[in-house]
Design a protein around this motif. Structure first.
Motif, PDB file in Angstrom:
ATOM      1  N   ASP A 164      -8.334  -3.552  -4.461  1.00  0.00           N
ATOM      2  CA  ASP A 164      -7.849  -2.275  -3.943  1.00  0.00           C
ATOM      3  C   ASP A 164      -7.541  -1.405  -5.158  1.00  0.00           C
TER       4      ASP A 164
ATOM      5  N   SER B 142      -6.175   1.278  -5.603  1.00  0.00           N
ATOM      6  CA  SER B 142      -4.905   2.004  -5.622  1.00  0.00           C
ATOM      7  C   SER B 142      -3.749   1.136  -6.091  1.00  0.00           C
TER       8      SER B 142
ATOM      9  N   GLU C 152      -9.668  11.062   5.787  1.00  0.00           N
ATOM     10  CA  GLU C 152      -8.890  11.201   7.013  1.00  0.00           C
ATOM     11  C   GLU C 152      -8.708  12.686   7.271  1.00  0.00           C
TER      12      GLU C 152
ATOM     13  N   THR D 298       2.785   9.884   5.218  1.00  0.00           N
ATOM     14  CA  THR D 298       2.137   8.582   5.088  1.00  0.00           C
ATOM     15  C   THR D 298       0.630   8.737   4.944  1.00  0.00           C
ATOM     16  N   THR D 299       0.053   9.603   5.764  1.00  0.00           N
ATOM     17  CA  THR D 299      -1.383   9.879   5.668  1.00  0.00           C
ATOM     18  C   THR D 299      -1.720  10.515   4.328  1.00  0.00           C
TER      19      THR D 299
ATOM     20  N   ARG E 157      -0.178  10.293   1.452  1.00  0.00           N
ATOM     21  CA  ARG E 157      -0.090   9.339   0.356  1.00  0.00           C
ATOM     22  C   ARG E 157      -1.222   8.310   0.412  1.00  0.00           C
ATOM     23  N   ARG E 158      -1.633   7.924   1.624  1.00  0.00           N
ATOM     24  CA  ARG E 158      -2.713   6.952   1.752  1.00  0.00           C
ATOM     25  C   ARG E 158      -4.020   7.505   1.170  1.00  0.00           C
TER      26      ARG E 158
ATOM     27  N   ALA F 261      -3.630   7.855  -2.677  1.00  0.00           N
ATOM     28  CA  ALA F 261      -3.582   6.574  -3.380  1.00  0.00           C
ATOM     29  C   ALA F 261      -4.975   6.082  -3.753  1.00  0.00           C
ATOM     30  N   THR F 262      -5.910   6.181  -2.832  1.00  0.00           N
ATOM     31  CA  THR F 262      -7.260   5.706  -3.118  1.00  0.00           C
ATOM     32  C   THR F 262      -8.084   6.759  -3.852  1.00  0.00           C
TER      33      THR F 262
END
Length: 249
Positions: free
Chosen positions: A55, A57, A87, A97-98, A100-101, A104-105
């Motif tokens: 992963d 991230s 997304e 949350t979305t 940061r997700r 992160a990647t």
């Protein structure tokens, strides 16, 4: 010893097409993906490729990955930061949350991988190619997190070129426009496809192979004096601004 490329998000799509082109060029490829099952299915039958589950991230995982790749592959000549998540949704509905997700990647992963592999790239005067997007070059609806990460990747590319050039490391960014993938075929309605075609001067989606050609060119010696550049592989989409429907009608 043959050259080695690291491709993240390599188990499918543009990453897999890029892997295959590198292999055709006689390179070896470290295929990186967090989907272990899919990675095993795609890496195992490919001579010259090794799969590494990671992963991007996760800082600790990336540090360990860099050690593993150097030990097993012996050298690193190119890093293709392709791993990403998309997304989409209205800006008011994008919770933190979305946000940061996606960050992160798409952004942290590029930073972490590039930093971890810089020592190996110094030894070969290698190349970094980051995968941006047309959405990082111009704003579009429903892409507040995705588009922002890709715009940041574009600037990160320039920062890398400015700072790593003294070591002989080149950094460039490929920004794909609409690409014909399994996902786009599944989720794009006929109306969306028609609208994209009308707005793209070449009047069609790109292919994963066409994006791979741009990536591998920038990693090759043919691009030995190209660094800090943003290449939109988009059929002319970015150049037209609002598109061409009125002219075509």
């Amino acid at each position: 010893m043959s050259k080695v490329a690291i491709v993240t998000g390599a188990a499918r799509g543009i990453g897999l097409a890029t892997t295959d082109l590198f292999l055709e060029m006689g390179w070896r490829v470290a295929m990186v993906d967090r989907d272990a099952a899919e990675l095993d299915a795609t890496a195992t039958p490919r001579d010259g490729a090794l799969g590494f589950v990671c992963d991007v991230s996760d800082p600790e995982a990336v540090a360990e990955l860099a050690t593993q790749i150097s030990a097993k592959m012996g050298r690193v000549d190119a890093l293709v930061n392709n791993a990403g998540v998309a997304e989409f949704g209205p800006i008011e509905e994008c919770d933190f949350t979305t946000w940061r997700r996606v960050m992160a990647t798409n952004l942290d992963g590029v930073f972490l991988m590039s930093q971890a592999l810089t020592p190996a790239l110094k030894e070969t005067h290698g190349a970094i190619v980051n995968i941006g997007s047309i959405s990082g070059l111009r704003a579009s609806t429903l892409r507040v997190a995705y588009g922002t990460t890709k715009a940041a990747v574009i600037h990160l590319t320039k920062q890398q070129a400015a700072e790593l050039g003294e070591y002989g490391i080149r950094s460039n960014c490929v920004c794909p426009g609409p690409v014909r993938t399994k996902l786009s075929i599944a989720v794009h309605s006929p109306a969306i496809i028609a609208a994209y075609h009308d707005a793209i001067p070449l009047n069609r989606y790109g292919s994963e192979r066409e994006i791979a050609e741009a990536i591998c060119f920038l990693c090759s010696e043919k691009a030995s004096y190209i660094s800090g550049q943003i290449l939109a592989a988009d059929g002319g989409f970015e150049s037209t601004g609002v598109g061409l429907p009125a002219l075509r009608s």
